[in-house]
Design an enzyme around this catalytic site. Structure first.
Site, PDB file in Angstrom:
ATOM      1  N   ASP A   1       0.703  -1.018  -0.106  1.00 32.89           N
ATOM      2  CA  ASP A   1       0.130   0.247  -0.076  1.00 32.89           C
ATOM      3  C   ASP A   1       0.857   1.386  -0.175  1.00 32.89           C
TER       4      ASP A   1
ATOM      5  N   ARG B   1      -4.315   6.815   0.888  1.00 35.26           N
ATOM      6  CA  ARG B   1      -5.625   7.260   0.914  1.00 35.26           C
ATOM      7  C   ARG B   1      -5.588   8.026   2.312  1.00 35.26           C
TER       8      ARG B   1
ATOM      9  N   ASP C   1       3.787   2.558  -4.074  1.00 33.78           N
ATOM     10  CA  ASP C   1       3.602   2.756  -5.332  1.00 33.78           C
ATOM     11  C   ASP C   1       3.268   1.693  -6.520  1.00 33.78           C
TER      12      ASP C   1
ATOM     13  N   THR D   1     -16.175  -3.201  -9.831  1.00 35.58           N
ATOM     14  CA  THR D   1     -17.357  -2.561  -9.302  1.00 35.58           C
ATOM     15  C   THR D   1     -19.204  -3.087 -10.056  1.00 35.58           C
TER      16      THR D   1
ATOM     17  N   SER E   1     -19.383   7.251 -13.331  1.00 36.05           N
ATOM     18  CA  SER E   1     -18.369   8.457 -12.872  1.00 36.05           C
ATOM     19  C   SER E   1     -17.445   8.153 -13.074  1.00 36.05           C
TER      20      SER E   1
ATOM     21  N   TYR F   1     -14.735   7.541 -12.230  1.00 35.63           N
ATOM     22  CA  TYR F   1     -14.240   6.731 -10.420  1.00 35.63           C
ATOM     23  C   TYR F   1     -14.449   5.298 -12.135  1.00 35.63           C
ATOM     24  N   HIS F   2     -15.836   5.232 -12.386  1.00 32.17           N
ATOM     25  CA  HIS F   2     -16.208   4.007 -11.894  1.00 32.17           C
ATOM     26  C   HIS F   2     -16.090   3.487 -14.288  1.00 32.17           C
TER      27      HIS F   2
ATOM     28  N   LYS G   1     -12.866   1.598 -13.475  1.00 31.35           N
ATOM     29  CA  LYS G   1     -12.540  -0.176 -13.337  1.00 31.35           C
ATOM     30  C   LYS G   1     -13.628  -0.424 -15.492  1.00 31.35           C
TER      31      LYS G   1
ATOM     32  N   VAL H   1     -20.098  -1.229  -0.573  1.00 34.73           N
ATOM     33  CA  VAL H   1     -19.553  -2.550   1.201  1.00 34.73           C
ATOM     34  C   VAL H   1     -20.312  -1.681   2.460  1.00 34.73           C
TER      35      VAL H   1
ATOM     36  N   ALA I   1     -23.062   4.846   0.941  1.00 30.73           N
ATOM     37  CA  ALA I   1     -24.552   5.571   0.914  1.00 30.73           C
ATOM     38  C   ALA I   1     -24.634   4.655   2.341  1.00 30.73           C
TER      39      ALA I   1
ATOM     40  N   ASN J   1     -23.264   3.381   4.773  1.00 36.64           N
ATOM     41  CA  ASN J   1     -22.726   3.703   6.100  1.00 36.64           C
ATOM     42  C   ASN J   1     -22.738   5.127   6.650  1.00 36.64           C
TER      43      ASN J   1
ATOM     44  N   THR K   1     -29.400  11.262   4.034  1.00 38.42           N
ATOM     45  CA  THR K   1     -29.506  12.019   2.696  1.00 38.42           C
ATOM     46  C   THR K   1     -29.812  11.309   1.669  1.00 38.42           C
TER      47      THR K   1
ATOM     48  N   GLU L   1     -28.280  10.617 -12.432  1.00 36.20           N
ATOM     49  CA  GLU L   1     -28.071   8.888 -11.959  1.00 36.20           C
ATOM     50  C   GLU L   1     -30.000   8.601 -12.461  1.00 36.20           C
TER      51      GLU L   1
HETATM   52  P1  NAD Z   1     -10.000   2.230   0.420  1.00 34.62           P
HETATM   53  O1  NAD Z   1     -10.173   3.484  -0.619  1.00 34.62           O
HETATM   54  O2  NAD Z   1     -10.436   2.187   1.748  1.00 34.62           O
HETATM   55  O3  NAD Z   1      -8.218   0.988  -0.061  1.00 34.62           O
HETATM   56  C1  NAD Z   1      -8.014   1.564  -1.015  1.00 34.62           C
HETATM   57  C2  NAD Z   1      -6.435   1.394  -0.773  1.00 34.62           C
HETATM   58  O4  NAD Z   1      -5.779   0.772  -1.755  1.00 34.62           O
HETATM   59  C3  NAD Z   1      -6.026   2.176   0.501  1.00 34.62           C
HETATM   60  O5  NAD Z   1      -5.355   1.730   1.291  1.00 34.62           O
HETATM   61  C4  NAD Z   1      -4.905   3.563  -0.529  1.00 34.62           C
HETATM   62  O6  NAD Z   1      -3.801   3.722   0.007  1.00 34.62           O
HETATM   63  C5  NAD Z   1      -4.254   2.361  -1.254  1.00 34.62           C
HETATM   64  N1  NAD Z   1      -3.745   2.288  -2.670  1.00 34.62           N
HETATM   65  C6  NAD Z   1      -4.683   3.362  -4.110  1.00 34.62           C
HETATM   66  N2  NAD Z   1      -3.920   3.362  -4.823  1.00 34.62           N
HETATM   67  C7  NAD Z   1      -2.478   2.934  -4.813  1.00 34.62           C
HETATM   68  C8  NAD Z   1      -1.377   2.991  -5.771  1.00 34.62           C
HETATM   69  N3  NAD Z   1      -1.423   3.549  -6.862  1.00 34.62           N
HETATM   70  N4  NAD Z   1      -1.043   2.360  -4.581  1.00 34.62           N
HETATM   71  C9  NAD Z   1      -0.966   1.698  -3.439  1.00 34.62           C
HETATM   72  N5  NAD Z   1      -1.568   1.490  -3.109  1.00 34.62           N
HETATM   73  C10 NAD Z   1      -2.572   2.347  -3.320  1.00 34.62           C
HETATM   74  O7  NAD Z   1     -11.418   1.238  -0.232  1.00 34.62           O
HETATM   75  P2  NAD Z   1     -11.604   0.631  -0.425  1.00 34.62           P
HETATM   76  O8  NAD Z   1     -13.326   1.028   0.046  1.00 34.62           O
HETATM   77  O9  NAD Z   1     -11.144  -0.133   1.053  1.00 34.62           O
HETATM   78  O10 NAD Z   1     -11.797  -0.175  -2.132  1.00 34.62           O
HETATM   79  C11 NAD Z   1     -11.012  -1.230  -2.184  1.00 34.62           C
HETATM   80  C12 NAD Z   1     -11.151  -1.581  -3.415  1.00 34.62           C
HETATM   81  O11 NAD Z   1     -12.261  -2.623  -3.628  1.00 34.62           O
HETATM   82  C13 NAD Z   1     -11.334  -1.009  -4.550  1.00 34.62           C
HETATM   83  O12 NAD Z   1     -10.828  -1.378  -5.793  1.00 34.62           O
HETATM   84  C14 NAD Z   1     -12.739  -0.344  -4.969  1.00 34.62           C
HETATM   85  O13 NAD Z   1     -13.266   0.723  -6.024  1.00 34.62           O
HETATM   86  C15 NAD Z   1     -13.379  -1.535  -4.976  1.00 34.62           C
HETATM   87  N6  NAD Z   1     -14.943  -1.571  -3.758  1.00 34.62           N
HETATM   88  C16 NAD Z   1     -15.123  -0.925  -2.762  1.00 34.62           C
HETATM   89  C17 NAD Z   1     -16.411  -1.132  -2.448  1.00 34.62           C
HETATM   90  C18 NAD Z   1     -16.566   0.256  -1.017  1.00 34.62           C
HETATM   91  O14 NAD Z   1     -18.479  -0.365  -0.982  1.00 34.62           O
HETATM   92  N7  NAD Z   1     -16.042  -0.104  -0.404  1.00 34.62           N
HETATM   93  C19 NAD Z   1     -17.325  -1.585  -3.650  1.00 34.62           C
HETATM   94  C20 NAD Z   1     -17.084  -1.812  -4.435  1.00 34.62           C
HETATM   95  C21 NAD Z   1     -15.963  -1.822  -5.010  1.00 34.62           C
HETATM   96  N1  USQ Z   2     -26.739   8.117  -1.929  1.00 36.32           N
HETATM   97  C1  USQ Z   2     -27.478   8.661  -1.015  1.00 36.32           C
HETATM   98  N2  USQ Z   2     -27.354   9.316  -0.642  1.00 36.32           N
HETATM   99  C2  USQ Z   2     -26.654   8.932   0.000  1.00 36.32           C
HETATM  100  C3  USQ Z   2     -25.084   9.265  -0.633  1.00 36.32           C
HETATM  101  C4  USQ Z   2     -25.165   7.795  -2.190  1.00 36.32           C
HETATM  102  O1  USQ Z   2     -28.705   8.552  -2.033  1.00 36.32           O
HETATM  103  O2  USQ Z   2     -25.710  10.197   1.536  1.00 36.32           O
HETATM  104  C5  USQ Z   2     -27.212   7.058  -3.282  1.00 36.32           C
HETATM  105  C6  USQ Z   2     -25.779   7.971  -4.403  1.00 36.32           C
HETATM  106  O3  USQ Z   2     -26.668   8.352  -5.447  1.00 36.32           O
HETATM  107  C7  USQ Z   2     -25.941   6.205  -6.051  1.00 36.32           C
HETATM  108  C8  USQ Z   2     -25.697   5.726  -4.385  1.00 36.32           C
HETATM  109  O4  USQ Z   2     -26.252   5.376  -3.003  1.00 36.32           O
HETATM  110  O5  USQ Z   2     -26.845   6.793  -6.038  1.00 36.32           O
HETATM  111  C9  USQ Z   2     -24.437   5.007  -4.405  1.00 36.32           C
HETATM  112  O6  USQ Z   2     -23.620   5.671  -3.608  1.00 36.32           O
HETATM  113  P1  USQ Z   2     -22.865   5.419  -2.597  1.00 36.32           P
HETATM  114  O7  USQ Z   2     -21.522   6.465  -2.995  1.00 36.32           O
HETATM  115  O8  USQ Z   2     -22.660   4.654  -1.484  1.00 36.32           O
HETATM  116  O9  USQ Z   2     -21.829   4.223  -3.458  1.00 36.32           O
HETATM  117  P2  USQ Z   2     -20.868   4.430  -4.723  1.00 36.32           P
HETATM  118  O10 USQ Z   2     -20.694   5.906  -5.275  1.00 36.32           O
HETATM  119  O11 USQ Z   2     -21.414   4.088  -6.260  1.00 36.32           O
HETATM  120  O12 USQ Z   2     -19.112   3.686  -5.072  1.00 36.32           O
HETATM  121  C10 USQ Z   2     -19.110   3.010  -3.547  1.00 36.32           C
HETATM  122  C11 USQ Z   2     -17.413   2.946  -3.351  1.00 36.32           C
HETATM  123  C12 USQ Z   2     -16.878   2.148  -5.305  1.00 36.32           C
HETATM  124  C13 USQ Z   2     -17.979   0.560  -5.251  1.00 36.32           C
HETATM  125  C14 USQ Z   2     -19.798   0.647  -5.584  1.00 36.32           C
HETATM  126  C15 USQ Z   2     -20.412  -0.397  -5.795  1.00 36.32           C
HETATM  127  O13 USQ Z   2     -17.434   3.939  -2.762  1.00 36.32           O
HETATM  128  O14 USQ Z   2     -15.840   2.605  -4.859  1.00 36.32           O
HETATM  129  O15 USQ Z   2     -17.284   0.656  -6.560  1.00 36.32           O
HETATM  130  O16 USQ Z   2     -19.773   1.272  -4.416  1.00 36.32           O
HETATM  131  S1  USQ Z   2     -21.257   0.025  -6.951  1.00 36.32           S
HETATM  132  O17 USQ Z   2     -22.689   1.209  -6.943  1.00 36.32           O
HETATM  133  O18 USQ Z   2     -22.429  -1.167  -7.299  1.00 36.32           O
HETATM  134  O19 USQ Z   2     -20.709   0.997  -8.581  1.00 36.32           O
END
Ligand code: NAD
Ligand code: USQ
Length: 384
Positions: free
Chosen positions: A31, A35, A74, A144, A179, A181-182, A185, A211, A238, A240, A253, A328
């Protein structure tokens, strides 16, 4: 088996690293701690007080006698990455190491570019390191569910059979992410698919839903092992966020109409899915895709569930539909398949059983750490 958890200091990665170590895997964490830096730049911190990665690993060793190797650097730096791989010699590469917040990627041009460079280049470097020295290792990559968007037909697991002008083929499922970000992926998925095809690599893309929760068997063993839980508008997700809002008496919200439906899973199921994917690797040359979620909910339904659970423990919970900062669909069809991980043996935790224990109770315990100014959304998808 040796498993290198890239992004092992993050939310999913930390819980997974401990789980795999507990299950007898030889674990390394890689890591760059970025973050923690992004949080500092945004002026936010997790709800829970997280220890440094060195303290966390030391406490795990003190408690269990198990060692976790640490590589700080990195993955966009190929020289660092290949040296770490050669030192650890991973058999499974679990890749969580990306910038994962959709709102972060939509702040401005700089953040969009950063997100795509960080994610796409990091993953491409991993693929080259595998090709060069570790062609038999198995890449388990976090994708994702958001890669698919919200199509008006059922979502399959990665591929769909299409008939066109009398001919049939099985093709990658169409992607309509919401987005930058998405989108990163989706670009990763294409690169991994191509690398598997030309170099015969093994890869599993886990299209994970949103998650929730904080507790796993391992992170609950000691306060020094506690996981991060984010509630701010950028990194908070959302459910959490809703639980933490309920704990501090902030209206929940819900963005727009609240009919946005997504796949969700408990973090205890995330760590189990990783274990199942590693224990049952993909074949050489195969780009395997699993949809990793256990239940579907609309955000409006989630808010109602949190309200009910909050009221049952004496909280005063209100729901507020606020203007949606994202572009969206707010009412749509959504039916996604998720049988492949269940077939491998996943036994889901359900939200209705775990809302209080795994989330709301923690939110109430740490409520004094909440910075209320970080809750309402300011990052917008709209053209100003
Ligand atoms: P997070 O931000 O808590 O953890 C990501 C970690 O990766 C951090 O510790 C960060 O320092 C490290 N990182 C980022 N870029 C890096 C780089 N270039 N080199 C080395 N380390 C690096 O995120 P998370 O919630 O644990 O998510 C982990 C993965 O799961 C992500 O790929 C995310 O897209 C995917 N994911 C998360 C969720 C969710 O709800 N949290 C849902 C679906 C998918
Ligand atoms: N949303 C609300 N209120 C809030 C926050 C979010 O209504 O306070 C809505 C958003 O508009 C969206 C949905 O909830 O429609 C999900 O948003 P989110 O912020 O919970 O999740 P998202 O942006 O999609 O991203 C998160 C993770 C990302 C992962 C993704 C899985 O941050 O890393 O890829 O969930 S998924 O949504 O299935 O693509």
């Amino acid at each position: 088996m040796k498993a290198l958890v890239i992004g092992g200091d993050g939310y999913c990665g930390w819980a997974t690293a401990l789980h795999l170590s507990n299950k007898g895997y030889e674990v390394g964490i890689l890591d760059n701690l970025a973050r923690r830096h992004w949080d500092a730049q945004l002026g936010v911190s997790a709800l829970t007080p997280i220890a440094s990665i060195q303290q966390r690993i030391q406490r795990w060793k003190d408690l269990t006698g198990k060692t976790i190797d640490l590589f700080i650097g990195d993955i966009t730096n190929y020289d660092f990455l290949i040296k770490a791989f050669r030192k650890f010699e991973p058999e499974a590469i679990v890749h969580f190491g990306e910038q994962r917040a959709a709102p972060y990627s939509m702040i401005d041009r700089e953040h969009a570019v950063f997100t795509q460079v960080n994610n796409v280049v990091g993953t491409l470097n991993i693929l080259y390191a595998m090709k060069e020295d570790f062609p038999d290792s198995h890449l388990v990559k976090l994708g994702t569910m958001g890669e698919y968007g919200t199509p008006n037909i059922d979502i399959e697991e990665g591929y769909i059979e299409i008939e066109h002008n009398g001919r049939k083929d099985i093709l990658p499922y169409p992607k309509q992410p919401g987005s930058f970000y998405h989108l990163s992926k989706v670009h990763d998925s294409h690169n991994i698919h191509f690398a598997c095809k030309i170099w015969g690599l093994k890869a599993t893309d886990l299209n994970q839903g949103v998650v929730y929760g904080i507790l796993t068997e391992e992170t609950g063993m000691d306060e020094m092992l506690i996981n991060r839980l984010d509630y701010d508008e950028v990194f908070g997700t959302a459910l959490n966020r809703f639980c933490i809002q309920a704990a501090i008496g902030h209206p929940l919200t819900v963005y727009g109409k609240g009919g946005q439906t997504r796949g969700f899973l408990d973090i205890r199921d995330t760590v189990r899915c990783m274990e199942l994917a590693i224990a049952n690797p993909a074949e050489a040359g195969k780009f395997r895709v699993f949809n990793q979620f256990t239940e579907l909910f609309s955000v409006g339904d989630l808010a109602e569930m949190v309200k009910k659970a909050g009221i049952s423990v004496g909280l005063n919970v209100e729901i507020q539909n606020i203007e949606n900062p994202r572009l969206e669909l707010e009412e749509h069809y959504f039916n996604a398949k998720n049988t492949k991980l269940l077939d491998l043996g996943l036994q889901p935790h359900y939200l209705s059983d775990s809302l209080l224990d795994s989330l709301l109770n923690f939110a109430m315990k740490y409520q004094n750490r909440v910075d209320k100014t970080q809750i309402l959304p300011t990052v917008s998808w709209h053209r100003k």
